[in-house]
Scaffold this motif. Structure first.
Motif, PDB file in Angstrom:
ATOM      1  N   ASN A  33      46.769  38.778  32.935  1.00  0.00           N
ATOM      2  CA  ASN A  33      46.080  39.083  34.280  1.00  0.00           C
ATOM      3  C   ASN A  33      45.132  40.101  34.128  1.00  0.00           C
ATOM      4  N   ALA A  34      43.780  39.595  34.554  1.00  0.00           N
ATOM      5  CA  ALA A  34      42.691  40.488  34.203  1.00  0.00           C
ATOM      6  C   ALA A  34      41.952  40.735  35.418  1.00  0.00           C
ATOM      7  N   ILE A  35      42.070  42.054  35.838  1.00  0.00           N
ATOM      8  CA  ILE A  35      41.444  42.362  37.417  1.00  0.00           C
ATOM      9  C   ILE A  35      40.189  43.450  37.148  1.00  0.00           C
ATOM     10  N   TYR A  36      39.310  43.028  37.491  1.00  0.00           N
ATOM     11  CA  TYR A  36      37.999  43.725  37.376  1.00  0.00           C
ATOM     12  C   TYR A  36      37.479  44.254  38.789  1.00  0.00           C
ATOM     13  N   ASP A  37      36.916  45.509  38.920  1.00  0.00           N
ATOM     14  CA  ASP A  37      36.379  45.948  40.218  1.00  0.00           C
ATOM     15  C   ASP A  37      34.965  46.714  39.817  1.00  0.00           C
ATOM     16  N   ASN A  38      34.258  46.373  40.645  1.00  0.00           N
ATOM     17  CA  ASN A  38      32.890  47.250  40.655  1.00  0.00           C
ATOM     18  C   ASN A  38      32.920  48.659  41.687  1.00  0.00           C
ATOM     19  N   ILE A  39      32.440  49.822  41.229  1.00  0.00           N
ATOM     20  CA  ILE A  39      32.368  50.558  42.190  1.00  0.00           C
ATOM     21  C   ILE A  39      30.877  50.735  42.605  1.00  0.00           C
ATOM     22  N   TRP A  40      30.873  50.893  44.149  1.00  0.00           N
ATOM     23  CA  TRP A  40      29.685  51.071  44.865  1.00  0.00           C
ATOM     24  C   TRP A  40      29.973  51.987  45.873  1.00  0.00           C
ATOM     25  N   ASN A  41      29.178  53.204  45.811  1.00  0.00           N
ATOM     26  CA  ASN A  41      29.216  54.038  46.755  1.00  0.00           C
ATOM     27  C   ASN A  41      30.774  54.653  46.884  1.00  0.00           C
ATOM     28  N   GLY A  42      31.396  54.696  45.822  1.00  0.00           N
ATOM     29  CA  GLY A  42      32.594  55.344  45.852  1.00  0.00           C
ATOM     30  C   GLY A  42      33.847  54.310  46.274  1.00  0.00           C
ATOM     31  N   LYS A  43      33.246  53.038  46.537  1.00  0.00           N
ATOM     32  CA  LYS A  43      34.378  51.996  47.047  1.00  0.00           C
ATOM     33  C   LYS A  43      34.490  51.063  45.977  1.00  0.00           C
ATOM     34  N   SER A  44      35.791  50.655  45.702  1.00  0.00           N
ATOM     35  CA  SER A  44      36.183  49.632  44.659  1.00  0.00           C
ATOM     36  C   SER A  44      35.996  48.021  45.259  1.00  0.00           C
ATOM     37  N   ILE A  45      35.130  47.322  44.602  1.00  0.00           N
ATOM     38  CA  ILE A  45      35.037  45.883  45.132  1.00  0.00           C
ATOM     39  C   ILE A  45      35.329  45.015  44.072  1.00  0.00           C
ATOM     40  N   LEU A  46      36.100  43.874  44.120  1.00  0.00           N
ATOM     41  CA  LEU A  46      36.702  43.036  43.104  1.00  0.00           C
ATOM     42  C   LEU A  46      35.264  42.383  42.465  1.00  0.00           C
ATOM     43  N   ASP A  47      35.252  42.226  41.190  1.00  0.00           N
ATOM     44  CA  ASP A  47      34.411  41.526  40.517  1.00  0.00           C
ATOM     45  C   ASP A  47      35.163  40.164  40.204  1.00  0.00           C
ATOM     46  N   SER A  48      34.780  38.975  40.911  1.00  0.00           N
ATOM     47  CA  SER A  48      35.493  37.970  41.293  1.00  0.00           C
ATOM     48  C   SER A  48      34.909  37.160  39.777  1.00  0.00           C
ATOM     49  N   GLY A  91      12.824  59.358  29.617  1.00  0.00           N
ATOM     50  CA  GLY A  91      13.768  60.042  30.122  1.00  0.00           C
ATOM     51  C   GLY A  91      14.110  59.895  31.603  1.00  0.00           C
ATOM     52  N   SER A  92      13.306  59.546  32.418  1.00  0.00           N
ATOM     53  CA  SER A  92      13.326  59.516  33.846  1.00  0.00           C
ATOM     54  C   SER A  92      14.324  58.168  33.956  1.00  0.00           C
ATOM     55  N   VAL A  93      15.242  58.355  35.222  1.00  0.00           N
ATOM     56  CA  VAL A  93      16.026  57.369  35.727  1.00  0.00           C
ATOM     57  C   VAL A  93      15.453  55.847  35.861  1.00  0.00           C
ATOM     58  N   LEU A  94      15.840  54.961  35.234  1.00  0.00           N
ATOM     59  CA  LEU A  94      15.267  53.652  35.428  1.00  0.00           C
ATOM     60  C   LEU A  94      15.847  52.899  36.580  1.00  0.00           C
ATOM     61  N   SER A  95      17.234  53.029  36.873  1.00  0.00           N
ATOM     62  CA  SER A  95      17.919  52.049  37.866  1.00  0.00           C
ATOM     63  C   SER A  95      19.116  53.114  38.231  1.00  0.00           C
ATOM     64  N   ARG A  96      19.775  52.487  39.259  1.00  0.00           N
ATOM     65  CA  ARG A  96      21.092  53.098  39.589  1.00  0.00           C
ATOM     66  C   ARG A  96      22.063  52.918  38.653  1.00  0.00           C
ATOM     67  N   PRO A  97      22.763  53.787  38.387  1.00  0.00           N
ATOM     68  CA  PRO A  97      24.048  53.955  37.425  1.00  0.00           C
ATOM     69  C   PRO A  97      25.071  52.714  38.013  1.00  0.00           C
ATOM     70  N   ASP A  98      25.924  52.015  37.219  1.00  0.00           N
ATOM     71  CA  ASP A  98      27.054  51.162  37.572  1.00  0.00           C
ATOM     72  C   ASP A  98      28.260  51.664  37.059  1.00  0.00           C
ATOM     73  N   THR A  99      29.438  51.146  37.676  1.00  0.00           N
ATOM     74  CA  THR A  99      30.693  51.468  37.208  1.00  0.00           C
ATOM     75  C   THR A  99      31.703  50.109  37.129  1.00  0.00           C
ATOM     76  N   LEU A 100      32.106  49.785  36.045  1.00  0.00           N
ATOM     77  CA  LEU A 100      33.242  48.697  36.076  1.00  0.00           C
ATOM     78  C   LEU A 100      34.396  49.217  35.627  1.00  0.00           C
ATOM     79  N   MET A 101      35.638  48.914  36.433  1.00  0.00           N
ATOM     80  CA  MET A 101      37.148  49.125  36.170  1.00  0.00           C
ATOM     81  C   MET A 101      37.654  48.023  36.011  1.00  0.00           C
ATOM     82  N   GLY A 102      38.514  47.959  35.175  1.00  0.00           N
ATOM     83  CA  GLY A 102      39.467  46.799  34.752  1.00  0.00           C
ATOM     84  C   GLY A 102      40.869  47.185  34.575  1.00  0.00           C
TER      85      GLY A 102
END
Length: 831
Positions: free
Chosen positions: A470-485, A420-431
């Motif tokens: 048109n599909a535009i995906y962004d990853n969220i890192w440290n609260g910032k949106s970065i294009l997932d090319s 139940g302990s955290v394995l790795s950092r969570p991630d977020t993908l926005m589309g």
């Protein structure tokens, strides 16, 4: 457009010469009119044997009031005629003999039963299922269990139709069916079609027409045939309509309301259909996968997932139309359609990954959200001209359709160790996935009844389709949106289909009649995809562009032979070649996420699939129909699974995987068992066998399946009636998936109130909760199983109120629009 109009001019000039051909043969024919010397459309014509007053044949008057009977044995007869709003009519007695094989009856005039029907509503009891020469007809209102149902739910309980876990529709065990709305193609497919059908409620529907081998007049698209959903529209002078409201309760409440209105005065007929639908549904989807090493064939890991899906959506839909009868022979019309479907989708999945010994390695909690909005509007302009009383007719239709959607996706993943302990950092993908589809079609049809009882039909059609995705995906890192090319992409698809057909039909003898048709379709398609691809040498994403073009012309012959052996037995043999072009969404290379480890992706390299359909049917005494069928489909398009064992990912992708052979036999029997009891039984036994190459490995998958659909209708005194119905499907094969048996049982009661103007309906669907879809997929390195449960058990209470003022007229039913194949291939909405 100039080229198209030139084609029309040349084509119909040619028709004027072709129509001079004359072939002689015998027949019984006549015309029915009302008291104002106007022809009566859809009057029921019955041929009666004079010796014992038994029924020899039945027919329906066409749009000009004309009717005919073919293949009648020698003897003495008379004709009776009935039509809504009129007193019955009867002909003089006449004889059929070798010397008098051609009989033209005197025009029969029906006397109106009443000039007005203000305040009176007449309700007729229609059978649930009607078997006709080229189609099976399901009367929606005849089933009490359809109250509160959606169009999708009406379809899945109709004879021969099955709906899989993703909303894909099959007809007699074959996918690739085309869905028409009021004779015009829906241009929707897959999840989008499923969403649209779930937004229509049964109160807006009149009939379901099922055609397994449509004639050449229809688009060749649809590997397994065509299902035409007819919405309500009446023919009464003055005004009439109905209001329907329904409450349904499963795990969640659902509501739908609809209103239908028709107004006819002098030369103008105005009709409208409005609907609102709110539905909240759940779906539990459990998946178990084994990831297998491609080289050693040993299990690398086990993947177990339980997903909990909620879908919350509304639908506002409407149709309004106008028919203008410029003269007795010429009609102009316009129809406007539209819908707006906002909704949301969420999926929470718990994913457990274990080693080959089933020792837990990690747990992932994946949450997916989706907010969508689908908008649609369309317009149809139509023209119809009748040249003479023999049925010579010219029609023209022009259609424009637009679909526009927005789709905002969110994917959140949290990773944990077995403790139940955290394995790795969570991630977020926005589309963000906007989509626009524009469709333009135009078509013209000509028909003429030549002398000698030869009927000639011909027509042309052209369509232009453009989709912009048109599909535009962004990853969220440290609260910032970065294009997932790597996941972003822009895809544009253009398609033009040009078609022409010719069709001849005539009786060859007193017992044998034939119909032959040929359709040619020319397809021109191109697609262009732009995005980014990883460059190892530069260690970054770089722009890329890919494109394709396809141009092909194909012939699609159809053939029908009907043999009337005697009064009790008739046979029909038919053949047709069909095409199934890829759905627009299936060509789109975008990625859609179910969760962190499961994706769905389009395939721009898909080719169309082609099918040969052969059917031999026998009808006994008009109530028992037995059909033998064979179908061979090449380059069949089916869902396949692709896995990446190193990262435990699975892609669901459409591919041209194999050829399929199907042999089947179906039986349909229906009629009145007792005065108060009507029943209809449909059963189908078929074998599907798939052979081909999937993911580089040969496959041979097959199954023999039994489908049963039974409906019992009971009519009691004082306006009470009831229904007990159900369907069952034994284990079946759908491409690389093996599906276990499933079915459902439904009950319903109906009460007529307010002198027939109102109807209360109470129903229960899937009362034993047996409509669960479970299956497996095992081939090559794929070993997966799934179990799906959804909100199928529901109770519904509905009320319908009908109103009218006026008299029945000879309003000619609106001719079908020209948007045939294209609309079925659009996807509108989500699941």
């Amino acid at each position: 457009m100039r080229k198209f109009m030139a084609i029309l001019t040349i084509f119909f000039t040619t028709l004027s010469f072709v129509s001079q051909a004359q072939i002689k043969n015998g027949k019984i024919s006549g015309t029915v009119i009302d008291g104002n010397t106007k022809t009566i459309e859809s009057a029921t014509i019955t041929l009666i044997r004079a010796k014992d007053s038994s029924v020899a044949k039945m027919s329906v008057a066409d749009k000009t009031g004309r009717y005919q009977f073919e293949g009648v044995a020698e003897g003495d007869y008379f004709v009776t005629i009935t039509a809504v709003g009129h007193q019955p009519g009867v002909s003089q007695r006449f004889s059929i003999s070798a010397a008098n094989a051609l009989v033209e009856l005197k025009t029969i005039e029906l006397v109106p039963a009443a000039k007005t029907v203000q305040g009176v509503t007449v309700t007729a009891r229609k059978p649930l299922v009607e078997q006709k020469l080229d189609r099976m007809v399901v009367n929606v209102e005849a089933a009490a269990t359809n109250v509160g149902a959606t169009a999708m739910e009406v379809l899945e309980k109709s004879p021969g139709i099955t709906v899989d876990k993703d909303g894909n529709i099959s007809l007699k065990g074959k996918q690739g069916v085309q869905i028409y709305i009021d004779g015009r193609p829906s241009y929707l497919s897959g999840n989008d079609l499923a969403n649209y059908l779930r937004s229509l409620n049964a109160g807006q529907l009149e009939q379901i027409e099922i055609m397994t081998n449509p004639p050449a007049k229809y688009d060749a698209a649809g590997n397994s045939g065509i299902i035409n959903i007819k919405t309500k529209k009446t023919k009464q002078f003055g005004y009439n309509g109905s209001i329907n409201t329904t409450w349904s309760q499963g795990r969640y409440a659902k509501f739908n309301e609809s209103a239908n209105f028709n107004y006819r005065k002098n030369k103008v007929n105005l009709f409208a259909n409005l609907g609102y639908n709110y539905r909240k549904n759940f779906q539990d989807l459990d998946i178990q996968r084994k990831f297998i090493d491609a080289n050693t064939k040993e299990v690398r890991s086990h993947f177990d997932q339980d997903g909990h899906i909620k879908d919350d959506g509304e639908s506002y839909n409407g149709k309004i139309g106008l028919d203008y009868y410029a003269t007795k022979k010429t009609t102009f019309g316009v129809v406007l359609n539209g819908f707006y479907n906002p909704g949301s989708f969420s999926n929470t999945s718990n994913v457990f990954i274990s080693d080959p010994s089933r020792v837990l390695l990690s747990k992932t909690i994946s949450t997916t959200g989706n907010d969508r909005k689908w908008k649609h509007h369309s317009g149809n302009l139509n023209f119809r001209h009748i040249f003479d009383s023999t049925g010579t007719e010219l029609t023209f239709d022009a259609d424009y359709l637009n679909y526009n959607s927005t789709n905002a996706q969110r994917l959140y993943n949290n990773y944990f160790n077995p403790d139940g302990s955290v394995l790795s950092r969570p991630d977020t993908l926005m589309g963000n996935l906007p989509q626009t589809i524009n469709i333009y079609t135009a078509k013209s049809d000509f028909s003429k009844q030549l002398k000698g009882n030869l009927k000639f039909e011909a027509g042309v059609k052209t369509s232009f389709v453009k989709t912009d995705n048109n599909a535009i995906y962004d990853n969220i890192w440290n609260g910032k949106s970065i294009l997932d090319s790597g996941r972003s992409n822009h895809f544009i698809y253009d398609e033009n289909v040009n078609a022409a057909y010719v069709n001849f039909s005539k009786p060859l003898s007193k017992k044998l009649s034939a119909q032959l048709g040929l359709r040619v379709e020319n397809t021109n398609a191109k697609g262009n995809s732009t995005g980014y691809v990883w460059n190892n040498s530069l260690n970054k994403f770089v722009p890329f562009q890919s494109s394709f073009k396809r141009n092909y012309t194909q012939l699609f012959p159809t053939m029908y032979l009907q043999y009337e052996a005697n009064e009790k037995n008739s046979f029909v043999l038919n053949y047709g070649r069909r095409i199934e072009r890829p759905d627009y969404e299936s060509l789109n290379p975008f990625i859609e996420f179910l969760d962190k480890y499961t994706f769905e992706q389009g395939n721009p390299n898909l080719s169309p699939q082609f099918a040969h359909n052969v059917e031999l049917s026998h009808t006994y005494k008009g109530f028992l129909t037995t059909t033998l069928n064979y179908n061979r489909t090449t380059d069949i398009i089916e869902d396949v699974l692709e896995q990446r064992a190193d990262v435990n990912e699975t892609f669901v992708k459409k591919s041209n995987i194999a050829s399929r052979d199907q042999f089947g036999i179906s039986v349909n029997a229906g009629g009145q068992i007792k005065k108060w009891w009507m029943a209809n039984l449909w059963t189908n036994l078929y074998n599907n066998r798939y052979k081909g190459i999937v993911n580089g490995d040969p496959i041979s998958i097959g199954a023999t399946t039994v489908q049963v659909n039974l409906t019992n209708q009971f009519k009691f005194e004082k306006g009470w009636s009831a229904e007990l119905s159900g369907f069952y499907t034994s284990p079946l094969a759908e491409g690389v998936f093996q599906i276990r048996a499933f079915g459902q049982v439904g009950v319903g009661i109906t009460k007529q109130v307010f002198k027939g103007k109102g109807t209360f309906r109470l129903s229960g669907r899937d009362i034993f909760l047996t409509q669960k879809i479970n299956g497996t997929s095992r081939f090559s390195t794929i070993d997966a199983a799934f179990q799906q449960r959804r909100d199928s058990r529901q109770v519904a209470l509905g009320f319908t109120y009908r109103f009218s003022k006026g008299k029945m007229g000879n309003n000619q039913k609106r001719k079908i629009g020209g948007a045939d194949d294209e609309k079925n291939r659009v996807k509108t909405g989500d699941n």
